[in-house]
Write a protein that holds these residues in place. Structure first.
Motif, PDB file in Angstrom:
ATOM      1  N   SER A 109       0.826  -1.214   0.000  1.00 59.77           N
ATOM      2  CA  SER A 109       0.000   0.000   0.000  1.00 59.77           C
ATOM      3  C   SER A 109       0.863   1.268   0.000  1.00 59.77           C
ATOM      4  N   TRP A 157       1.386   5.731   0.703  1.00 65.29           N
ATOM      5  CA  TRP A 157       1.513   6.578   1.893  1.00 65.29           C
ATOM      6  C   TRP A 157       0.372   7.564   2.078  1.00 65.29           C
ATOM      7  N   LYS A 167       2.883  -4.986   3.365  1.00 63.97           N
ATOM      8  CA  LYS A 167       4.006  -4.051   3.385  1.00 63.97           C
ATOM      9  C   LYS A 167       3.469  -2.632   3.219  1.00 63.97           C
ATOM     10  N   GLU A 221       7.020   2.764   3.250  1.00 60.51           N
ATOM     11  CA  GLU A 221       8.133   3.086   4.158  1.00 60.51           C
ATOM     12  C   GLU A 221       8.016   4.516   4.683  1.00 60.51           C
ATOM     13  N   GLY A 228      10.296  -0.328  -1.165  1.00 58.42           N
ATOM     14  CA  GLY A 228       9.594  -1.110  -2.180  1.00 58.42           C
ATOM     15  C   GLY A 228      10.529  -2.020  -2.952  1.00 58.42           C
ATOM     16  N   GLY A 276       9.252  -4.847  -0.693  1.00 55.65           N
ATOM     17  CA  GLY A 276       8.101  -4.994  -1.596  1.00 55.65           C
ATOM     18  C   GLY A 276       8.391  -6.002  -2.693  1.00 55.65           C
ATOM     19  N   PHE A 290      -2.120  -4.643  -4.799  1.00 53.95           N
ATOM     20  CA  PHE A 290      -1.207  -3.496  -4.771  1.00 53.95           C
ATOM     21  C   PHE A 290      -1.985  -2.210  -5.006  1.00 53.95           C
ATOM     22  N   THR A 291      -1.679  -1.202  -4.224  1.00 56.68           N
ATOM     23  CA  THR A 291      -2.136   0.161  -4.518  1.00 56.68           C
ATOM     24  C   THR A 291      -0.920   1.061  -4.501  1.00 56.68           C
ATOM     25  N   GLY A 292      -0.772   1.842  -5.553  1.00 58.64           N
ATOM     26  CA  GLY A 292       0.372   2.747  -5.629  1.00 58.64           C
ATOM     27  C   GLY A 292       0.474   3.340  -7.012  1.00 58.64           C
ATOM     28  N   GLY A 293       1.667   3.711  -7.405  1.00 54.93           N
ATOM     29  CA  GLY A 293       1.868   4.410  -8.672  1.00 54.93           C
ATOM     30  C   GLY A 293       1.818   3.457  -9.862  1.00 54.93           C
ATOM     31  N   THR A 353       5.181   1.670 -10.662  1.00 52.49           N
ATOM     32  CA  THR A 353       5.412   0.550  -9.746  1.00 52.49           C
ATOM     33  C   THR A 353       4.486  -0.613 -10.101  1.00 52.49           C
ATOM     34  N   LEU A 403      -4.044   1.978  -9.283  1.00 54.75           N
ATOM     35  CA  LEU A 403      -2.918   2.844  -9.648  1.00 54.75           C
ATOM     36  C   LEU A 403      -3.322   4.314  -9.692  1.00 54.75           C
ATOM     37  N   GLY A 404      -2.588   5.074 -10.449  1.00 53.82           N
ATOM     38  CA  GLY A 404      -2.739   6.532 -10.417  1.00 53.82           C
ATOM     39  C   GLY A 404      -3.972   7.040 -11.141  1.00 53.82           C
ATOM     40  N   CYS A 463      -5.628   9.680  -4.751  1.00 52.12           N
ATOM     41  CA  CYS A 463      -5.677   9.235  -6.150  1.00 52.12           C
ATOM     42  C   CYS A 463      -6.962   9.687  -6.822  1.00 52.12           C
ATOM     43  N   GLU A 494       0.242  12.484 -13.864  1.00 48.48           N
ATOM     44  CA  GLU A 494      -0.261  12.584 -12.487  1.00 48.48           C
ATOM     45  C   GLU A 494       0.733  13.391 -11.643  1.00 48.48           C
TER      46      GLU A 494
END
Ligand code: NAD
Length: 483
Positions: free
Chosen positions: A147, A149, A173, A176, A206, A210, A224-227, A230, A249-250, A282, A387
């Protein structure tokens, strides 16, 4: 300064290699926490614990799993003030936002899936008079949950709750950059008696922790959630191993304001949709498309409302707009403001760091960027295509409904859109044509946890929420009985 630990097999554990990352406080730039720089050995220990816990947990009656998840939700509620403060300190978001959005939603995630598993049904398919098919759904094993931040406990629990509710065990995870509420969640799980190994938390970068989680052969399910970049790396690593994957994602979300929008009622919601959490959601609308007939009056009112946002120390209860997550992210956002100018944009509000004299002394070295509004850019430019994930929006006029739809869809992303109009027929018509996973009409971030949540195109693959999450975390098996 606090020291974060991993949570493996029901115990707090230091990283195997003994190395830590320094995590500053975004609002001040000063030191805040030491975060385990975990690697493959920590992930292996966590996965081994999750594997060992899988058999008993997957055979634990749903009512007992439900009871434990409800106890976790109650544990979050009981520590909500402390958790909100940790979230605000880690992220730079206003404490009030953490208190009213992040932490209540984390508890709601556990409650929702705790009760959802008590009410499920599976399909049956009678085949003429020859056979009866029915579907069994079993948990898949150890789930890897990664996940970002921006909404730390909110998004982490959105994955953990359905994964373990359905009988999987998990290795999560967190980012960080935001480890603190995850650390506290580990404590809550122990306090309520969640069996060791059902949930494990491994902190770290990551590319190390990650990637090791994605790579581990015993982790066959990854959420997964993030960019987007990634997400592509994770998809590439997971594909040859045939792992089941969901990628959130984004986004580069359009906010479409028609001439008949009720701005007296909805302007505050439009401001929120652009700048909540400093634009680091997001789902925030970063391309505001406004019908030409009201363009100038909208811009005046919108800029006026944004200029009145209370920027300040996130820990102060009246603050509405805090700091960005990191020095690096601030530099990225400021770089996009430079780019917007180079591309011919006119900055009508903000456009740079918040001047230190506008901040309380404690925050003068924090990572603050002023809420910024840019006009005069075409949809095709990089400012409107990439983004930014910060407090920068563009405002652009359109003349016809067809043009609004074309502009809204002129993006590689497809996460969310909001439409603002009093014309219900038009709202349905435009909602049908805009290519995004969620379309809000006269609202934003109004969430029902049963609905499918996710993005199209570069905004992701798969859906979370409600039955979609339960399906994702379970393996369907068809049983065919000859009659
Ligand atoms: P990020 O992709 O940099 O990191 C997300 C997580 O992935 C972190 O825990 C990170 O440590 C980990 N990670 C990084 N590289 C990895 C690798 N190679 N293998 C495995 N894990 C790895 O994203 P971020 O900067 O933390 O978050 C911001 C992004 O998240 C934005 O693009 C935003 O739009 C997106 N986001 C999407 C949603 C959604 O629901 N669609 C929600 C929130 C945020």
């Amino acid at each position: 300064m606090r020291t974060i630990a991993n949570y493996i097999d029901g115990r707090q554990a230091p990283p195997a290699g003994g190395e830590y990352l320094d995590k500053p406080e975004p609002a001040t730039g000063g030191p805040l926490a030491r975060v385990p720089a975990s690697g493959a050995a920590d992930v292996a220990a966590a996965v081994a614990a999750a594997r060992a816990a899988f058999d008993p947990w997957s055979h634990t009656p749903a009512a007992e799993r439900s009871r434990l998840l409800l106890a976790i939700a109650a544990g979050i509620d009981a520590r909500s003030d402390e958790l909100a403060r940790l979230e605000s300190e880690d992220t730079g978001k206003p404490l009030t936002l953490a208190r009213t959005l992040d932490i209540p939603r984390a508890a709601a995630n556990f409650r929702f899936f705790a009760t959802a598993i008590l009410h499920g049904a599976t399909e049956s398919h009678p085949t003429d008079h020859q056979a009866l098919n029915y579907t069994l759904r079993r948990p898949r094993g150890v789930a890897g949950l990664i996940s970002p931040w921006n909404l730390p406990l909110y998004l982490l629990s959105w994955k953990i709750a359905p994964a373990i509710a359905t009988g999987n065990t998990a290795v999560a995870k967190p980012s960080e950059l935001t480890p603190s509420t995850a650390h506290a969640l580990g404590e809550i799980c122990s306090e309520v008696g969640l069996p060791p190994g059902v949930l494990n938390l491994v902190h770290g970068l990551g590319a190390q922790a990650g990637a090791a989680l994605v790579d581990h052969p015993d982790v066959r399910t990854i959420s997964f959630t993030g960019g987007t970049v990634t997400g592509a790396a994770i998809a590439k690593a997971a594909a040859p191993k045939f792992k089941k994957l969901t990628l959130e994602l984004g986004g580069k979300n359009p906010t479409v304001v028609f001439g008949d929008a009720n701005l007296d009622r909805d302007l505050p919601a439009i401001v929120r949709s652009a700048f909540a959490n400093q634009g680091e959601i997001c789902l925030c609308g970063s391309r505001i498309l406004v019908e030409a007939s009201i363009y100038h009056s909208f811009l005046d009112r919108f800029a006026g409302a944004v200029s009145r946002l209370a920027i300040g120390d996130p820990l102060e209860p009246g603050t509405e707009f805090g700091a960005l997550i990191s020095e690096g992210h601030r530099a990225k956002v400021l770089g996009y403001l430079d780019l917007a100018r180079e591309e011919g944009g006119r900055v009508v509000l903000g456009g740079g760091p918040v001047p230190p004299e506008r901040l309380p002394p404690r925050c003068r070295s924090g990572y603050f960027v002023a809420p910024s509004i840019v006009t005069g850019l075409s949809m095709g430019c990089r400012t409107n295509q990439e983004e930014i994930f910060g407090p920068v929006v563009t405002v652009t006029p359109f003349h016809t409904e067809a043009e609004a739809v074309a502009m809204a869809n002129d993006s590689n992303y497809g996460l969310a859109a909001s439409l603002w109009t009093e014309n219900l027929t038009r709202a349905h018509r435009v909602a049908e044509q805009v290519q995004c996973g969620t379309i809000w009409v006269n609202c934003w971030l109004l969430r029902d946890l049963r609905v499918p949540f996710g993005g199209m195109r570069q905004s992701g693959v798969g859906r979370e929420g409600g039955d979609e999450a339960i399906r994702f975390f379970t393996e369907p098996k068809n049983v065919c009985i000859k009659l």
